[in-house]
Design a protein around this motif. Structure first.
Motif, PDB file in Angstrom:
ATOM      1  N   TYR A   1       0.841  -1.206   0.000  1.00  0.00           N
ATOM      2  CA  TYR A   1       0.000   0.000   0.000  1.00  0.00           C
ATOM      3  C   TYR A   1       0.875   1.255   0.000  1.00  0.00           C
ATOM      4  CZ  TYR A   1      -3.947  -3.060   0.661  1.00  0.00           C
ATOM      5  OH  TYR A   1      -4.898  -4.039   0.465  1.00  0.00           O
ATOM      6  N   ARG A   2       1.991   1.175   0.715  1.00  0.00           N
ATOM      7  CA  ARG A   2       2.901   2.327   0.756  1.00  0.00           C
ATOM      8  C   ARG A   2       3.529   2.581  -0.624  1.00  0.00           C
ATOM      9  NH1 ARG A   2       4.853   4.168   5.731  1.00  0.00           N
ATOM     10  NH2 ARG A   2       3.742   3.223   7.481  1.00  0.00           N
TER      11      ARG A   2
ATOM     12  N   ALA B   1      -5.404   3.453   0.836  1.00  0.00           N
ATOM     13  CA  ALA B   1      -5.808   2.070   1.138  1.00  0.00           C
ATOM     14  C   ALA B   1      -7.325   1.917   1.292  1.00  0.00           C
ATOM     15  CB  ALA B   1      -5.104   1.592   2.407  1.00  0.00           C
TER      16      ALA B   1
ATOM     17  N   ARG C   1      -4.472   7.448  11.216  1.00  0.00           N
ATOM     18  CA  ARG C   1      -4.497   6.168  10.504  1.00  0.00           C
ATOM     19  C   ARG C   1      -5.415   5.161  11.201  1.00  0.00           C
ATOM     20  NH1 ARG C   1       0.586   3.409   8.783  1.00  0.00           N
ATOM     21  NH2 ARG C   1       1.801   4.471  10.362  1.00  0.00           N
TER      22      ARG C   1
ATOM     23  N   ASP D   1      -8.293   3.566   9.077  1.00  0.00           N
ATOM     24  CA  ASP D   1      -8.186   2.108   8.868  1.00  0.00           C
ATOM     25  C   ASP D   1      -9.381   1.354   9.463  1.00  0.00           C
ATOM     26  OD1 ASP D   1      -5.746   2.651   7.689  1.00  0.00           O
ATOM     27  OD2 ASP D   1      -4.513   1.858   9.320  1.00  0.00           O
TER      28      ASP D   1
HETATM   29  O1   DC Z   1       1.553  -1.645   8.150  1.00  0.00           O
HETATM   30  P1   DC Z   1       1.791  -0.219   7.628  1.00  0.00           P
HETATM   31  O2   DC Z   1       1.687   0.818   8.700  1.00  0.00           O
HETATM   32  O3   DC Z   1       3.037  -0.113   6.832  1.00  0.00           O
HETATM   33  O4   DC Z   1       0.559   0.029   6.636  1.00  0.00           O
HETATM   34  C1   DC Z   1       0.392   1.256   5.984  1.00  0.00           C
HETATM   35  C2   DC Z   1      -1.071   1.519   5.699  1.00  0.00           C
HETATM   36  O5   DC Z   1      -1.532   0.599   4.702  1.00  0.00           O
HETATM   37  C3   DC Z   1      -2.024   1.391   6.872  1.00  0.00           C
HETATM   38  O6   DC Z   1      -2.281   2.644   7.477  1.00  0.00           O
HETATM   39  C4   DC Z   1      -3.281   0.814   6.267  1.00  0.00           C
HETATM   40  C5   DC Z   1      -2.850   0.181   4.987  1.00  0.00           C
HETATM   41  N1   DC Z   1      -2.899  -1.279   4.985  1.00  0.00           N
HETATM   42  C6   DC Z   1      -4.101  -1.862   4.673  1.00  0.00           C
HETATM   43  O7   DC Z   1      -5.094  -1.171   4.503  1.00  0.00           O
HETATM   44  N2   DC Z   1      -4.187  -3.213   4.564  1.00  0.00           N
HETATM   45  C7   DC Z   1      -3.117  -3.984   4.770  1.00  0.00           C
HETATM   46  N3   DC Z   1      -3.220  -5.321   4.642  1.00  0.00           N
HETATM   47  C8   DC Z   1      -1.874  -3.404   5.107  1.00  0.00           C
HETATM   48  C9   DC Z   1      -1.798  -2.029   5.217  1.00  0.00           C
END
Ligand code: DC
Length: 231
Positions: free
Chosen positions: A38-39, A107, A184, A188
């Protein structure tokens, strides 16, 4: 020995990736950091003027999805696989606070999730995988043999993240890091598509007061029990 699928979900900066990586190394499994995907999509959107302070062009991002190629590559002297965006190693770049700021809105986009979930499911076809993220136990691998849901207080998580960013040489304010974590968490957990939530059969671990070693041994024991078919 029987191979299983291990899904580790939870809030931002709960140490999911640390424990997932330790577990994968110990068991000889593949570790997949789904957040990195996603990043990397977010970085692409930033680099192509699709997302900025004043602009968020969802349609253009959806149209561009077929031009975004993601690949995990691990060289012998790296301790983990790096993510490559269209052939370029972006492992370091995707960790900055700017990408963290935009990644949760990106995301939420259904088409982005469909593309990345399909790729994640392919990576798990042969089991022997530990994947961390937000929807791994609920959407990507609903039949995973072991599901862990990690949590810790927002303040504790922000402290950890702040130390990480400072160690990487970034100039950041603690209050910005805490705000990013809170924002976030909100995005999320409240998005329509695959919101972050604990799968009903996930085991919750609050590691606010746990050291890394205790956490690893707790999770490793759970994995060994599942592999042996004890629980
Ligand atoms: O794990 P991370 O903090 O690197 O993830 C970054 C963003 O990506 C998080 O804020 C939400 C999204 N994400 C998601 O929606 N689904 C996932 N399986 C992994 C991450």
């Amino acid at each position: 020995m029987k191979k299983i699928t291990i899904a580790i979900d939870g809030y931002s900066s709960t140490g999911k990736s640390t424990v997932a990586k330790q577990l994968a190394d110990h068991l000889g499994y593949v570790y997949v950091d789904s957040g990195a995907m996603y990043r990397a999509v977010t970085l692409y959107a930033m680099q192509h003027g699709i997302i900025s302070e004043s602009n968020f062009d969802t349609e253009k991002l959806i149209e561009s999805l077929s031009s975004i190629q993601l690949k995990f590559i691990k060289e012998a002297n790296w301790n983990k696989a790096h993510i490559f965006l269209n052939g370029k190693d972006v492992e370091n770049e995707i960790r900055n606070l700017e990408v963290s700021k935009y990644v949760s809105p990106i995301a939420t986009i259904h088409e982005v999730r469909v593309k990345l979930v399909a790729q994640q499911q392919l990576m798990g076809l042969e089991k022997g995988v530990v994947m961390d993220g937000r929807d791994i136990g609920t959407v990507v691998f609903p039949n995973a043999e072991l599901k862990i849901f990690m949590n810790a207080s927002a303040n504790e998580r922000a402290q950890r993240r702040y130390k990480e960013l400072i160690a990487r040489g970034e100039t950041v304010d603690f209050k910005d890091v805490l705000k990013n974590i809170q924002d976030r968490d909100r995005i999320d957990t409240t998005r329509d598509d695959s919101p972050l939530r604990k799968a009903t059969d996930a085991i919750e671990i609050d590691n606010s007061e746990m050291n890394l070693e205790d956490q690893f041994h707790t999770v490793l024991q759970l994995a060994k029990d599942r592999i042996a078919g004890r629980v």
